[in-house]
Design a protein around this motif. Sequence first.
Motif, PDB file in Angstrom:
ATOM      1  N   ASP A  63       0.629  -1.214  -0.009  1.00  0.00           N
ATOM      2  CA  ASP A  63       0.145  -0.120  -0.062  1.00  0.00           C
ATOM      3  C   ASP A  63       0.849   1.254   0.014  1.00  0.00           C
ATOM      4  OD1 ASP A  63      -2.503   1.090  -0.182  1.00  0.00           O
ATOM      5  OD2 ASP A  63      -2.802   1.430   2.104  1.00  0.00           O
ATOM      6  N   ARG A  64       1.925   1.276  -0.747  1.00  0.00           N
ATOM      7  CA  ARG A  64       2.813   2.496  -0.725  1.00  0.00           C
ATOM      8  C   ARG A  64       2.621   3.291  -2.274  1.00  0.00           C
ATOM      9  NH1 ARG A  64       6.119   3.760   2.615  1.00  0.00           N
ATOM     10  NH2 ARG A  64       6.758   2.132   4.393  1.00  0.00           N
ATOM     11  N   GLU A  65       2.675   4.455  -2.001  1.00  0.00           N
ATOM     12  CA  GLU A  65       2.827   5.366  -3.368  1.00  0.00           C
ATOM     13  C   GLU A  65       3.911   6.167  -3.625  1.00  0.00           C
ATOM     14  OE1 GLU A  65      -0.845   7.805  -3.304  1.00  0.00           O
ATOM     15  OE2 GLU A  65      -2.344   6.411  -2.375  1.00  0.00           O
ATOM     16  N   TYR A  66       4.393   5.864  -4.761  1.00  0.00           N
ATOM     17  CA  TYR A  66       5.798   6.577  -5.032  1.00  0.00           C
ATOM     18  C   TYR A  66       5.368   7.712  -6.006  1.00  0.00           C
ATOM     19  CZ  TYR A  66       7.864   2.475  -3.056  1.00  0.00           C
ATOM     20  OH  TYR A  66       8.115   1.329  -2.337  1.00  0.00           O
ATOM     21  N   SER A  67       5.377   8.975  -5.440  1.00  0.00           N
ATOM     22  CA  SER A  67       4.762  10.385  -6.102  1.00  0.00           C
ATOM     23  C   SER A  67       6.135  11.356  -6.068  1.00  0.00           C
ATOM     24  CB  SER A  67       3.640  10.735  -5.333  1.00  0.00           C
ATOM     25  OG  SER A  67       3.757  11.247  -4.264  1.00  0.00           O
ATOM     26  N   PRO A  68       5.730  12.388  -6.614  1.00  0.00           N
ATOM     27  CA  PRO A  68       6.646  13.499  -6.473  1.00  0.00           C
ATOM     28  C   PRO A  68       6.812  14.004  -4.997  1.00  0.00           C
ATOM     29  CG  PRO A  68       5.500  13.951  -8.291  1.00  0.00           C
ATOM     30  CD  PRO A  68       4.797  12.748  -7.658  1.00  0.00           C
ATOM     31  N   GLU A  69       5.594  14.012  -4.140  1.00  0.00           N
ATOM     32  CA  GLU A  69       5.664  14.144  -2.920  1.00  0.00           C
ATOM     33  C   GLU A  69       6.231  13.426  -2.117  1.00  0.00           C
ATOM     34  OE1 GLU A  69       2.870  16.250  -5.146  1.00  0.00           O
ATOM     35  OE2 GLU A  69       2.770  14.082  -4.799  1.00  0.00           O
ATOM     36  N   SER A  70       6.196  11.978  -2.132  1.00  0.00           N
ATOM     37  CA  SER A  70       6.718  11.149  -1.214  1.00  0.00           C
ATOM     38  C   SER A  70       8.264  10.968  -1.464  1.00  0.00           C
ATOM     39  CB  SER A  70       6.010   9.779  -1.260  1.00  0.00           C
ATOM     40  OG  SER A  70       6.296   9.258  -2.763  1.00  0.00           O
ATOM     41  N   LEU A  71       8.649  11.170  -2.659  1.00  0.00           N
ATOM     42  CA  LEU A  71       9.926  10.834  -3.259  1.00  0.00           C
ATOM     43  C   LEU A  71      10.918  12.169  -2.956  1.00  0.00           C
ATOM     44  CD1 LEU A  71       9.599   8.230  -6.176  1.00  0.00           C
ATOM     45  CD2 LEU A  71      10.450   7.844  -3.585  1.00  0.00           C
ATOM     46  N   GLY A  72      10.176  13.458  -3.055  1.00  0.00           N
ATOM     47  CA  GLY A  72      10.925  14.587  -3.129  1.00  0.00           C
ATOM     48  C   GLY A  72      10.936  15.371  -1.852  1.00  0.00           C
ATOM     49  N   GLY A  73      10.357  14.878  -0.766  1.00  0.00           N
ATOM     50  CA  GLY A  73      10.397  15.602   0.270  1.00  0.00           C
ATOM     51  C   GLY A  73      11.258  15.221   1.306  1.00  0.00           C
ATOM     52  N   SER A  74      11.379  15.699   2.520  1.00  0.00           N
ATOM     53  CA  SER A  74      12.508  15.706   3.479  1.00  0.00           C
ATOM     54  C   SER A  74      12.460  14.130   4.136  1.00  0.00           C
ATOM     55  CB  SER A  74      12.227  16.533   4.770  1.00  0.00           C
ATOM     56  OG  SER A  74      10.994  16.483   5.337  1.00  0.00           O
ATOM     57  N   ASP A  75      11.294  13.471   4.172  1.00  0.00           N
ATOM     58  CA  ASP A  75      11.247  12.102   4.581  1.00  0.00           C
ATOM     59  C   ASP A  75      11.713  11.192   3.542  1.00  0.00           C
ATOM     60  OD1 ASP A  75      10.542   9.876   5.875  1.00  0.00           O
ATOM     61  OD2 ASP A  75       8.250  10.311   5.914  1.00  0.00           O
ATOM     62  N   LEU A 135      12.178   2.124  -1.615  1.00  0.00           N
ATOM     63  CA  LEU A 135      12.200   2.038  -2.902  1.00  0.00           C
ATOM     64  C   LEU A 135      13.502   1.365  -3.421  1.00  0.00           C
ATOM     65  CD1 LEU A 135      11.134   2.547  -5.938  1.00  0.00           C
ATOM     66  CD2 LEU A 135      12.393   4.644  -5.994  1.00  0.00           C
ATOM     67  N   VAL A 136      14.924   1.936  -3.153  1.00  0.00           N
ATOM     68  CA  VAL A 136      16.072   1.375  -3.577  1.00  0.00           C
ATOM     69  C   VAL A 136      16.400  -0.077  -2.978  1.00  0.00           C
ATOM     70  CG1 VAL A 136      18.456   2.048  -3.300  1.00  0.00           C
ATOM     71  CG2 VAL A 136      17.055   3.751  -3.528  1.00  0.00           C
ATOM     72  N   ILE A 137      16.086  -0.338  -1.655  1.00  0.00           N
ATOM     73  CA  ILE A 137      16.016  -1.638  -1.030  1.00  0.00           C
ATOM     74  C   ILE A 137      15.252  -2.580  -1.726  1.00  0.00           C
ATOM     75  CG2 ILE A 137      15.760  -2.725   0.979  1.00  0.00           C
ATOM     76  CD1 ILE A 137      16.304  -0.342   2.517  1.00  0.00           C
ATOM     77  N   LYS A 138      13.965  -2.374  -2.027  1.00  0.00           N
ATOM     78  CA  LYS A 138      13.115  -3.349  -2.748  1.00  0.00           C
ATOM     79  C   LYS A 138      13.419  -3.657  -4.097  1.00  0.00           C
ATOM     80  CE  LYS A 138       8.960  -3.535  -0.067  1.00  0.00           C
ATOM     81  NZ  LYS A 138       7.732  -3.674   0.108  1.00  0.00           N
ATOM     82  N   LEU A 139      14.042  -2.732  -4.800  1.00  0.00           N
ATOM     83  CA  LEU A 139      14.617  -2.901  -6.139  1.00  0.00           C
ATOM     84  C   LEU A 139      15.756  -3.572  -6.167  1.00  0.00           C
ATOM     85  CD1 LEU A 139      13.832   0.738  -7.863  1.00  0.00           C
ATOM     86  CD2 LEU A 139      12.732  -1.763  -8.294  1.00  0.00           C
ATOM     87  N   THR A 170      12.011   8.038   3.662  1.00  0.00           N
ATOM     88  CA  THR A 170      11.601   6.483   4.119  1.00  0.00           C
ATOM     89  C   THR A 170      11.231   5.820   2.867  1.00  0.00           C
ATOM     90  OG1 THR A 170      10.850   7.219   6.286  1.00  0.00           O
ATOM     91  CG2 THR A 170      10.087   5.099   5.178  1.00  0.00           C
ATOM     92  N   ALA A 171      10.318   6.696   2.037  1.00  0.00           N
ATOM     93  CA  ALA A 171       9.780   5.884   0.748  1.00  0.00           C
ATOM     94  C   ALA A 171      11.239   5.732  -0.314  1.00  0.00           C
ATOM     95  CB  ALA A 171       8.927   7.063   0.109  1.00  0.00           C
ATOM     96  N   MET A 172      12.018   6.705  -0.298  1.00  0.00           N
ATOM     97  CA  MET A 172      13.187   6.703  -1.053  1.00  0.00           C
ATOM     98  C   MET A 172      14.155   5.372  -0.813  1.00  0.00           C
ATOM     99  SD  MET A 172      14.817   7.724  -3.916  1.00  0.00           S
ATOM    100  CE  MET A 172      14.201   9.624  -4.041  1.00  0.00           C
TER     101      MET A 172
END
Length: 561
Positions: A117-129, A136-140, A131-133
Amino acid sequence: MRVAYSYLRFSTPEQIVGDSIRRQTTKTRDWCERKGVHLNTTLSFEDLGRSAFTGSHFNEGALGVFFSLVKDGTIKPGSYLVIESLDRFSRENAMTAAGRLFDLVKAGITVVTVDDDREYSPESLGGSDVTAMLILVIKLTQAHVESVRKQDLIRPIWNEKKNLARSKGLPLTSRCPEWLEVRDDKFHLRPDRVEVVRRIIRETISGFGRREIVSRLNGDGILPFKAGQNWKTPRPFTGWQSSSVAKIVSNRAVLGEYQPHKGRAGNREPDGDPIKDFYPRIIDDVTYWRAQNALLGRRHQTGGRRGKAGAHILRGLARCGKCGGAMHVVNKGPLPKGGVYLRCDTNKRNLGCGNSQAWRVDRLEDAVIRSVSALDISTFSAVDDATSEAEAQVEALSAEVSHLEVSRTQLLKVLETGDDAVITRFQTVADSLKAKRHKLDVAKTDVARLSNDPGIVVRLTEAATLSRQLQTAEDKDRHDLRVKLSAILRTVIDRIACVPTYGAVMIIPQRKLWHANLTGFAVRMEPNAIYVLLDSDVDSEVANHFIADFGNDFIPTGRAQ
């Protein structure tokens, strides 16, 4: 309204009969309903049986199409791409895979993974948090490492299976040609399917094209082989397809041959020489190569549209008697004022040929059929079954030599790499080519010994028989007879020269000065060919001129290949 697009993928064709499609589809639909996002069902993206490790799903598959539609604006910014997990998106190395995903996100697309249930968007990947980044890298990275690990584990197993296939003839898996099945570690014929394969090959040799064969199979209610599978996810019934027929005709498994491969989808290459007699053989070599020759003959036909009005038994035979160019179909509408005609394409395009005359196809066809059916075959050399078999052997060996020459040319292109396997394979092909050429020379000698030119006599006899049958056949039988006659005529007649001075002239090559009895037609005998004036209503002066001397009236060039 927010819009989502689903992307389904799995790596191997076997998974299509499992639960993967249903599971991925259900998860995507549930996420959209829960989030209040409209799922676009008009555009669906599926890479079924396509690897994400090699990138073929992006370079050649549906994921690449999705990227293209985003780039050209068909899929708008703010849309969602919904996938089951990141390993469905890619199993390439993390740098490549992340770069692809970043390209989508920068274009305004949110990538959703429904398993977590994760969303990879400009907001989730471009902010100060971060976690999503990080996730993403770990799972890939995990997806790529897992694929590499599996490949390293599986490669030795497959190599051992291939060795057993070569040494003991053991099946590698339960997968095999559709006309066979594996039981008790042995291949067994499926008689009903074997007969379908043999029928397809017989009809190919008889002159039927792939689309015609497909129509006949579907019309007779014969189910395609895939229709018998027990799909867990319902699949639409589409009947036989041209591609399926093409694969069967060219598949050397009908000869019992199996070619191991190495590499993954999109980058596969032969792994060693083919294994002879691996599968049960269902046709002989001569039949196989005659089918290949028939395919080659169809490729050498003239181009152009072939609608119902333009499909005629003379396709590929008619040439302009002035310039030697192709005669193309011109449809002038329904009879009696219209009709389908042949006209010099060079003249039509105003490229310098002065032959502006047009020949009505139905009348020309009728003249050819009447002239061929009127041939007195008794005036030709007699021929027996041995001659017919020798002729078929020459045809088969000629096609096989052509096939080996193509293989040798392809190997030459990569010989400079110095790869020992390529060098060995090249030497094997070269040796086979030399041996086949010798066999071809022996076969040609046998044919010449049995008769001066028995092959053309055999074909003339069959063409004359079919022509007579066609004149009296009922409508339901005429189509099949026309297809068979057309295929034979292309091997008997060198060309039909459309000459303004006389009309249409049928040219039959020969090596012996035959005497052709043709009541109602003007015939000129030459050492190299028989010339038949197809226009039977010409005046006596034109006929006499034709018989006396026509050497300067048309260009005696053969059909273009």
